[in-house]
Every structure is written in C-alpha cells, then in structure tokens.
Design an enzyme around this catalytic site. Structure first.
Site, short mmCIF file in Angstrom:
data_model
loop_
_atom_site.label_atom_id
_atom_site.label_comp_id
_atom_site.label_asym_id
_atom_site.label_seq_id
_atom_site.Cartn_x
_atom_site.Cartn_y
_atom_site.Cartn_z
N CYS A 8 15.63 -38.46 1.72
CA CYS A 8 15.68 -36.88 2.21
C CYS A 8 15.25 -35.90 2.47
CB CYS A 8 16.13 -35.82 -0.27
SG CYS A 8 17.38 -36.93 -1.28
N HIS A 47 22.16 -36.33 -1.89
CA HIS A 47 21.05 -37.06 -2.88
C HIS A 47 21.70 -38.07 -3.74
CE1 HIS A 47 17.91 -39.74 -4.00
NE2 HIS A 47 18.10 -39.63 -5.31
N GLY A 93 18.23 -55.23 -4.55
CA GLY A 93 17.29 -55.38 -3.88
C GLY A 93 16.15 -54.03 -3.12
N HIS A 98 18.17 -43.47 -2.17
CA HIS A 98 18.76 -42.60 -1.93
C HIS A 98 20.17 -43.60 -1.43
CE1 HIS A 98 20.17 -38.74 0.96
NE2 HIS A 98 20.56 -39.51 1.27
N HIS A 100 22.23 -46.16 1.31
CA HIS A 100 22.38 -46.44 2.05
C HIS A 100 23.15 -47.72 3.03
CE1 HIS A 100 19.10 -47.82 0.86
NE2 HIS A 100 18.66 -48.83 1.68
N HIS A 102 22.98 -50.55 5.93
CA HIS A 102 21.63 -51.10 6.71
C HIS A 102 23.09 -51.27 7.67
CE1 HIS A 102 18.02 -51.41 5.08
NE2 HIS A 102 18.63 -51.65 3.95
P1 DGP Z 1 16.65 -50.80 1.01
O1 DGP Z 1 15.62 -52.18 0.90
O2 DGP Z 1 18.14 -51.46 1.11
O3 DGP Z 1 16.18 -49.75 -0.21
O4 DGP Z 1 15.95 -50.21 2.61
C1 DGP Z 1 15.76 -49.90 2.20
C2 DGP Z 1 14.90 -49.24 4.20
O5 DGP Z 1 14.46 -48.23 4.18
C3 DGP Z 1 14.20 -50.32 4.35
O6 DGP Z 1 14.25 -51.59 5.18
C4 DGP Z 1 12.24 -49.98 4.88
C5 DGP Z 1 13.21 -48.76 5.49
N1 DGP Z 1 12.09 -47.81 5.23
C6 DGP Z 1 11.52 -47.52 4.74
N2 DGP Z 1 10.51 -46.19 4.65
C7 DGP Z 1 11.03 -45.77 5.52
C8 DGP Z 1 11.01 -44.88 6.24
O7 DGP Z 1 10.37 -43.48 6.32
N3 DGP Z 1 11.77 -44.67 7.80
C9 DGP Z 1 12.42 -45.47 8.08
N4 DGP Z 1 12.94 -45.15 9.28
N5 DGP Z 1 12.94 -46.64 7.52
C10 DGP Z 1 12.28 -46.73 6.51
#
Ligand code: DGP
Length: 114
Positions: A8, A47, A93, A98, A100, A102
């Site tokens: 967020c 959110h 995992g 929030h 998302h 990939h």
């Molecule tokens: P998940 O494990 O599916 O919840 O993926 C979270 C992803 O978020 C992980 O691959 C790293 C990424 N991530 C965490 N914090 C940040 C951040 O502050 N900036 C960016 N660009 N990515 C982040």
C-alpha cells in the site's frame, strides 16, 4: 490503504519502486529480488490481503490485474510465454499480505509444480 502494508505504501508513492504499469485499479513494479530477467509484481491498488480474500464484491480488481498482465507481458517483450504465480497464505509462501501476482519470464523456465 493500509498504512501498515508495505505494498500500500509503495502504491501510494511513500516507498520508491520501479513502476512498470499503473491504471485506475492496478499498480505493477519490479520485484526487489528478481528470480528471472523479468520479475514483476502486479497488485490491486485496493488493499486485498490475499487470494483467499477475493469475493464477489472485489473480484473486479483481479479481472483488471489479468488485463494488465497481458499488457505488461507485451510491453516487456514476453512473446514466447511467461509464468504467473500467486502465493497465498503461510503454507503458500506469501510473505507480503497484499494480493499480488508475480510475472516471471525472459528465460525458458524450468521445474514447475503443475
Ligand atoms: P510473496 O512471497 O509472494 O509474498 O512475494 C513478495 C515479493 O515481494 C518478494 O518476491 C519480494 C518482494 N518485495 C518485498 N518487499 C519489496 C519492496 O519493498 N519492493 C519491491 N520492489 N519488492 C518487494
């Protein structure tokens, strides 16, 4: 907006990110720890904690995310395919609560679960 949620705060511009796409519903940015040449996180601006929290009232955000994914993949030149991954909850995992997705690509991807 949940001010305790890092995504967020990224979406609000309080924390910098490498933005690749934004519209009324969706914000997408490069993962801080890329697992492939292209590794982008696509989030709803609203959110929603995780896939388990999607329902009839908020599912439009998920539809908009998948519309955005197709546009982002084209813009990134992922013409030969890519993988979309969602981790849900502790056993899935998920580390950032929030919702998302990939987008992983830019290389021939190897092992997969399904
Ligand atoms: P998940 O494990 O599916 O919840 O993926 C979270 C992803 O978020 C992980 O691959 C790293 C990424 N991530 C965490 N914090 C940040 C951040 O502050 N900036 C960016 N660009 N990515 C982040």
């Amino acid at each position: 907006m949940d001010s305790n949620c890092i995504f967020c705060r990224i979406i609000a511009g309080d924390i910098p990110s490498s933005k690749v796409y934004e519209d009324e519903y969706v914000y997408a940015f490069r993962d801080i720890n890329p697992q492939a040449p292209v590794h982008i996180l696509v989030c709803p601006k609203e959110h929603i904690a995780c896939a388990d929290a999607v329902n009839a009232e908020n599912s439009v955000h998920v539809a908009k995310i998948f519309e955005a994914i197709a546009k982002i993949a084209k813009a990134e030149g992922l013409t030969n395919g890519y993988r979309v991954i969602n981790n849900c909850g502790e056993d899935g995992g998920q580390t950032v609560m929030h919702l998302h997705f990939h987008i992983i690509g830019g290389i021939k991807l190897g092992e997969k679960i399904l």
